[in-house]
Design a protein around this motif. Structure first.
Motif, PDB file in Angstrom:
ATOM      1  N   PHE A  83       0.926  -1.087  -0.194  1.00 57.06           N
ATOM      2  CA  PHE A  83      -0.054  -0.126   0.046  1.00 57.06           C
ATOM      3  C   PHE A  83       0.938   1.165  -0.043  1.00 57.06           C
ATOM      4  N   GLY A  84       1.084   1.689  -1.108  1.00 54.16           N
ATOM      5  CA  GLY A  84       1.899   3.040  -1.260  1.00 54.16           C
ATOM      6  C   GLY A  84       1.878   3.382  -2.693  1.00 54.16           C
ATOM      7  N   ASP A  85       2.036   4.719  -3.113  1.00 52.53           N
ATOM      8  CA  ASP A  85       1.970   5.235  -4.543  1.00 52.53           C
ATOM      9  C   ASP A  85       3.223   5.357  -4.826  1.00 52.53           C
ATOM     10  N   ASP A  86       4.301   5.201  -4.350  1.00 52.56           N
ATOM     11  CA  ASP A  86       5.720   5.526  -4.899  1.00 52.56           C
ATOM     12  C   ASP A  86       6.137   4.344  -5.469  1.00 52.56           C
ATOM     13  N   ARG A  87       6.331   4.314  -6.804  1.00 54.85           N
ATOM     14  CA  ARG A  87       6.806   3.223  -7.559  1.00 54.85           C
ATOM     15  C   ARG A  87       8.098   2.906  -7.258  1.00 54.85           C
ATOM     16  N   GLU A  88       8.975   3.825  -6.988  1.00 56.14           N
ATOM     17  CA  GLU A  88      10.619   3.605  -6.814  1.00 56.14           C
ATOM     18  C   GLU A  88      10.632   2.988  -5.328  1.00 56.14           C
TER      19      GLU A  88
END
Length: 156
Positions: free
Chosen positions: A53-58
């Motif tokens: 759960f998190g939007d940061d792809r890196e």
């Protein structure tokens, strides 16, 4: 980190298609307890899905690489917020009694006498996996699965 051939990776992706995520990584990220849970799931299943759960792809890619490096797992697939990991299952040695077959267990049944004045009867019985002992000391098979009321209404 474990290396897979493209053919192995393709077969594992196909096998993982029907799986549900067994570990969820929240906003706290990769904590020690999350890593322990992933390791336990890999030991039990071999092939697992992890939802991040998190939007940061890196950050997800960094987590994926860290998990694979620390747990000696192979990266199979990374689609959106789902990570698919593989590590061969560890063979656990399970001790079983020699006389008990697969799914069998020994149970002692104590039945009171009908008149109540005599000694109760004691018997040892081998039960199969789908059998149970009732309160009266009788052996019954597991109850059949209940039918859905909605489905039975549709079939009429």
């Amino acid at each position: 980190m474990l290396k897979l051939t493209p053919a192995e990776r393709s077969a594992l992706r196909a096998e993982a298609h029907g799986l549900n995520p067994v570990v969820m990584i929240g906003e706290a990220g990769l904590t020690e307890s999350v890593m322990k849970e992933i390791a336990t799931s890999l030991d039990a299943h071999g092939l697992i899905k992890v939802r991040v759960f998190g939007d940061d792809r890196e950050a997800r890619v960094a987590m994926y690489e860290q998990i694979c490096a620390e747990l000696d797992a192979a990266p199979v697939q990374h689609i959106g917020k789902l990570l698919v990991l593989y590590r061969p299952k560890k063979e656990a040695v399970k001790e079983r009694s020699s006389k008990a077959g697969k799914g069998m267990r020994e149970v002692t049944i104590v039945k009171a006498s009908a008149s109540g004045t005599k000694k109760p009867s004691v018997t040892k019985v081998m039960l199969k996996g789908n059998e149970r002992v009732t309160a009266g000391g009788n052996i019954k098979r597991a109850k059949p699965r209940q039918a859905s009321t909605k489905k039975s209404a549709l079939n009429k």
